[in-house]
Structures are given as C-alpha cells and as structure tokens.
Design a protein around this motif. Structure first.
Motif, PDB file in Angstrom:
ATOM      1  N   PRO A 295       0.801  -1.230   0.000  1.00  0.00           N
ATOM      2  CA  PRO A 295       0.000   0.000   0.000  1.00  0.00           C
ATOM      3  C   PRO A 295       0.833   1.279   0.000  1.00  0.00           C
ATOM      4  O   PRO A 295       0.456   2.274  -0.628  1.00  0.00           O
ATOM      5  N   LEU A 296       1.968   1.263   0.698  1.00  0.00           N
ATOM      6  CA  LEU A 296       2.830   2.448   0.726  1.00  0.00           C
ATOM      7  C   LEU A 296       3.306   2.810  -0.680  1.00  0.00           C
ATOM      8  O   LEU A 296       3.465   3.991  -1.001  1.00  0.00           O
ATOM      9  N   ASP A 297       3.517   1.799  -1.518  1.00  0.00           N
ATOM     10  CA  ASP A 297       3.956   2.055  -2.895  1.00  0.00           C
ATOM     11  C   ASP A 297       2.952   2.941  -3.624  1.00  0.00           C
ATOM     12  O   ASP A 297       3.331   3.854  -4.356  1.00  0.00           O
ATOM     13  N   TYR A 298       1.666   2.650  -3.427  1.00  0.00           N
ATOM     14  CA  TYR A 298       0.641   3.436  -4.119  1.00  0.00           C
ATOM     15  C   TYR A 298       0.604   4.870  -3.603  1.00  0.00           C
ATOM     16  O   TYR A 298       0.440   5.813  -4.378  1.00  0.00           O
ATOM     17  N   GLU A 299       0.756   5.033  -2.280  1.00  0.00           N
ATOM     18  CA  GLU A 299       0.791   6.385  -1.717  1.00  0.00           C
ATOM     19  C   GLU A 299       1.965   7.176  -2.299  1.00  0.00           C
ATOM     20  O   GLU A 299       1.855   8.365  -2.589  1.00  0.00           O
ATOM     21  N   MET A 300       3.102   6.485  -2.466  1.00  0.00           N
ATOM     22  CA  MET A 300       4.278   7.144  -3.039  1.00  0.00           C
ATOM     23  C   MET A 300       4.059   7.510  -4.502  1.00  0.00           C
ATOM     24  O   MET A 300       4.591   8.503  -4.993  1.00  0.00           O
TER      25      MET A 300
ATOM     26  N   VAL B 218      -2.460  -5.736  -0.637  1.00  0.00           N
ATOM     27  CA  VAL B 218      -2.617  -4.631  -1.573  1.00  0.00           C
ATOM     28  C   VAL B 218      -4.030  -4.621  -2.154  1.00  0.00           C
ATOM     29  O   VAL B 218      -4.645  -3.549  -2.304  1.00  0.00           O
ATOM     30  N   LYS B 219      -4.558  -5.788  -2.473  1.00  0.00           N
ATOM     31  CA  LYS B 219      -5.906  -5.870  -3.044  1.00  0.00           C
ATOM     32  C   LYS B 219      -6.945  -5.303  -2.081  1.00  0.00           C
ATOM     33  O   LYS B 219      -7.845  -4.559  -2.488  1.00  0.00           O
ATOM     34  N   LYS B 220      -6.816  -5.644  -0.797  1.00  0.00           N
ATOM     35  CA  LYS B 220      -7.760  -5.126   0.205  1.00  0.00           C
ATOM     36  C   LYS B 220      -7.642  -3.611   0.331  1.00  0.00           C
ATOM     37  O   LYS B 220      -8.653  -2.906   0.448  1.00  0.00           O
ATOM     38  N   TYR B 221      -6.422  -3.124   0.302  1.00  0.00           N
ATOM     39  CA  TYR B 221      -6.179  -1.677   0.398  1.00  0.00           C
ATOM     40  C   TYR B 221      -6.798  -0.950  -0.794  1.00  0.00           C
ATOM     41  O   TYR B 221      -7.514   0.060  -0.625  1.00  0.00           O
ATOM     42  N   LEU B 222      -6.532  -1.440  -2.002  1.00  0.00           N
ATOM     43  CA  LEU B 222      -7.054  -0.791  -3.206  1.00  0.00           C
ATOM     44  C   LEU B 222      -8.570  -0.887  -3.265  1.00  0.00           C
ATOM     45  O   LEU B 222      -9.257   0.067  -3.654  1.00  0.00           O
ATOM     46  N   ASP B 223      -9.092  -2.042  -2.879  1.00  0.00           N
ATOM     47  CA  ASP B 223     -10.546  -2.228  -2.895  1.00  0.00           C
ATOM     48  C   ASP B 223     -11.232  -1.266  -1.932  1.00  0.00           C
ATOM     49  O   ASP B 223     -12.271  -0.687  -2.246  1.00  0.00           O
ATOM     50  N   LYS B 224     -10.625  -1.057  -0.764  1.00  0.00           N
ATOM     51  CA  LYS B 224     -11.188  -0.126   0.225  1.00  0.00           C
ATOM     52  C   LYS B 224     -11.216   1.296  -0.303  1.00  0.00           C
ATOM     53  O   LYS B 224     -12.116   2.080   0.014  1.00  0.00           O
ATOM     54  N   LYS B 225     -10.232   1.633  -1.142  1.00  0.00           N
ATOM     55  CA  LYS B 225     -10.164   2.977  -1.718  1.00  0.00           C
ATOM     56  C   LYS B 225     -10.974   3.091  -3.010  1.00  0.00           C
ATOM     57  O   LYS B 225     -11.012   4.169  -3.618  1.00  0.00           O
ATOM     58  N   GLY B 226     -11.594   1.987  -3.430  1.00  0.00           N
ATOM     59  CA  GLY B 226     -12.398   2.010  -4.639  1.00  0.00           C
ATOM     60  C   GLY B 226     -11.580   2.066  -5.917  1.00  0.00           C
ATOM     61  O   GLY B 226     -12.046   2.592  -6.938  1.00  0.00           O
ATOM     62  N   ILE B 227     -10.366   1.533  -5.869  1.00  0.00           N
ATOM     63  CA  ILE B 227      -9.465   1.573  -7.026  1.00  0.00           C
ATOM     64  C   ILE B 227      -9.474   0.214  -7.720  1.00  0.00           C
ATOM     65  O   ILE B 227      -9.248  -0.825  -7.084  1.00  0.00           O
TER      66      ILE B 227
END
Length: 346
Positions: free
Chosen positions: A35-40, A60-69
């Motif tokens: 997830p930090l990679d995406y923030e960067m 990463v999938k859970k993180y992106l899914d939570k953000k609607g990405i």
C-alpha cells in the motif's frame, strides 16, 4: 535467481509477445507491491495517462478495494511498467519499458546489486548525491527528481486548513506542543521502540503524542500503542500531514527522519548500535542533525532543549536536505512523470 523463476520467465515472454501481436497488452501499468507504494506513486500518477494497477498480494488488493481503485493481478502484460521496488525481473521482456523509484527516502538502506537497478530504463532517486554514489557502484540508470511523497507538503495541497481539520478530527490539543515518535522495523537491534513504549504515557500530560511505526513492526507492539488512550496512533500510510503538524520528531534509524528534516524542525534520536544494516554516512548525518540520547530518562530534557531553541542544528538540517533532496518544491512527481512521458514518446 532461483531455478523456479525460469518456469515463470519463458512462458511469460512467450505470452507477452503473443498478446502484443494481437493488441492485448496494456499501454502502461503500475506494479503495486505494498500500500505504501501506491501512496508514493500518487504524486506521479496524476500527471500520467490512466493506467492499470497491478496488485501483488491480498494486502494490496484489500487496500485498493477499500479505496475504490480497480486493479488486476499477476501475471500482467504491460508495454510500460512503473514500480517502487527493485524487481524489474517480474516483467522479463526487453521490450517492456521499465521505470522504478525508491519507496523510502535517500540511502538509509544499502544499494543492492547493480543489476536490480540497471534492469530499469530509468530509476528515480531523490538527490544528485544519490546519482553520484550509484554511478560509482556501476548503476547507470538513476535520475534525480526529488521525493514525490512530500510534494503535497510543498505545493500547497496540504495547507493550513487541511492540517487544522486533522488536528480537530484527531483531537490534537492546540494548547500543547506536539511530538511525533517513530521507529524502524524491530529487527537487528536498530529500533528504539522498547526504550519508550512502556513510558510514552508519562509525556501525555504535557504534550500531544503522535506515533507512527514501520509497517512490519511486530503486532504486539502495534496493539499496545493503539490501546493507549492519550496516544494518537497514526494508521495512515501517508504520515506527511502529521510530520507537518509536529513540533519535534523522536526516532532512531529510518528514512522518515529525513522526511521530517525537510521541514527543518528539531529532531531527537536514540543512539543505535552500528551493524550490517546501518550505513556509516547515515549514522553520521543523523548525529549531526539531531540531539542524540541513550535512554528515555534523557528525553524530557532533550525535548525542552528543542523547544527552547528550535533553530539549533538548523544549518546542519538544511545541509542534510541539500544531500537528500534534488529540490523541495512540490514538483518531484511532475519531474518523474515528464521523464516517463519523454522516454516513452521519443
């Protein structure tokens, strides 16, 4: 490279060429390993065309899914791939254009093998000093652009209204000074977390206490920090707003020290033992830019010293910033995006 890699490599190469022949490859993609990679990546991404996001794992999938990405998994077959890891071998086709960047600031970690960087067409770093060091090691693909993660702090996006909204939502008392604690990963004896975690609440009567730790920190430590009533545990991946809010930083050995140094505010560090994970020049730099202590019992005096003269070591911090950053102008992401587009379109 492990032998099993070749069972991945050659079928991948064949599939990529087939997909490319029939027009089924993606123009551009971002490989997200954490997830930090995406923030960067966000400060770079907003200046680039829409692209696929490749999620490495379930975290990463859970993180992106939570953000609607929207995202896709591996294997993926792009013509151009961008990543915040030194893993160009995951896309083992010479015709795939590859761009990389560090997921941490400057050189708080040792350079790995030159082939991990030379496998990229361009590998972005935060400063010209890094470029010079890399070239001496035989790494020829590096380009200095600054540190995109801090762009929002210097381009006005994280303005005072935004910071005040965080203070209000996290109940940060405006009548107290704010101290942010951080710690590196609790391995190899570099983390000072055991020195302060059980005594942190002793400071909460006098100061706002914020805490952020390495994402791989042992869960038992994280659970204890979250349970502390008057300690504000930061669970966001982008801690930049909290660095801007804090008056003083307390750390040990990690690149977030450099991020806080960008704001030229007082730093306190616990001394750490030198090991194969420390870099002598970084140890020296941390000593120059911070007040160093051995134990928690020295901390309160160090805090009061910082508050009494916050500009002490200001010159040292500014000199360190010249080494760590190409520029602190909020435009690192634009520089990276422009370099990507220029290379792809040439």
């Amino acid at each position: 490279m492990v032998f099993s890699y070749y069972f991945y490599k050659y079928p991948y190469i064949l599939l990529w060429h087939i997909k490319n022949l029939i027009g089924k490859t993606d123009d551009m993609a971002f490989y997200c390993a954490d997830p930090l990679d995406y923030e960067m990546f966000q400060p770079i991404q907003k200046h680039l065309p829409k692209m696929k996001i490749i999620a490495k794992n379930n975290k990463v999938k859970k993180y992106l899914d939570k953000k609607g990405i929207e995202f896709i998994g591996m294997p993926a077959f792009p013509k151009v791939v961008i990543m915040a890891r030194q893993t160009p071998y995951k896309f083992p086709v010479n015709r795939i254009v590859k761009f990389g960047f560090d997921h941490g600031l400057y050189q708080f970690k040792r350079w790995t093998s030159p082939k991990n960087y030379n496998g990229f067409n361009i590998y972005f770093v935060s400063s010209e000093e890094q470029v010079n060091t890399a070239k001496k090691l035989g790494i020829n693909t590096v380009k200095a652009i600054g540190y995109p993660k801090l762009d929002k702090a210097f381009n006005g996006e994280y303005d005072q209204i935004f910071l005040n909204s965080i203070k209000e939502s996290r109940k940060i008392n405006p009548d107290k000074k704010t101290i942010i604690f951080s710690s590196t990963w609790d391995v190899a004896g570099l983390s000072a977390l055991p020195k302060w975690i059980d005594k942190l609440e002793l400071l909460t009567d006098d100061y706002n206490i914020l805490v952020t730790v390495h994402t791989w920190t042992s869960q038992n430590y994280i659970t204890r920090l979250i349970s502390m009533d008057r300690v504000i545990f930061i669970n966001e991946y982008d801690v930049t707003p909290y660095l801007m809010i804090a008056d003083i930083f307390v750390g040990d050995y990690s690149s977030i020290i450099g991020e806080f140094c960008a704001f030229n505010k007082p730093i306190i560090t616990f001394k750490v033992p030198e090991s194969d994970r420390t870099i002598p020049d970084i140890v020296k730099m941390i000593k120059r830019i911070s007040i160093q202590i051995d134990d928690f019992e020295e901390l309160r005096d160090a805090i009061e010293k910082c508050l009494a003269d916050p500009m002490e070591k200001s010159t040292e911090r500014q000199n360190a910033n010249k080494s760590m950053f190409y520029a602190l102008d909020g435009n690192a992401g634009i520089r990276a995006a422009n370099s990507i587009l220029e290379f792809v379109n040439k």
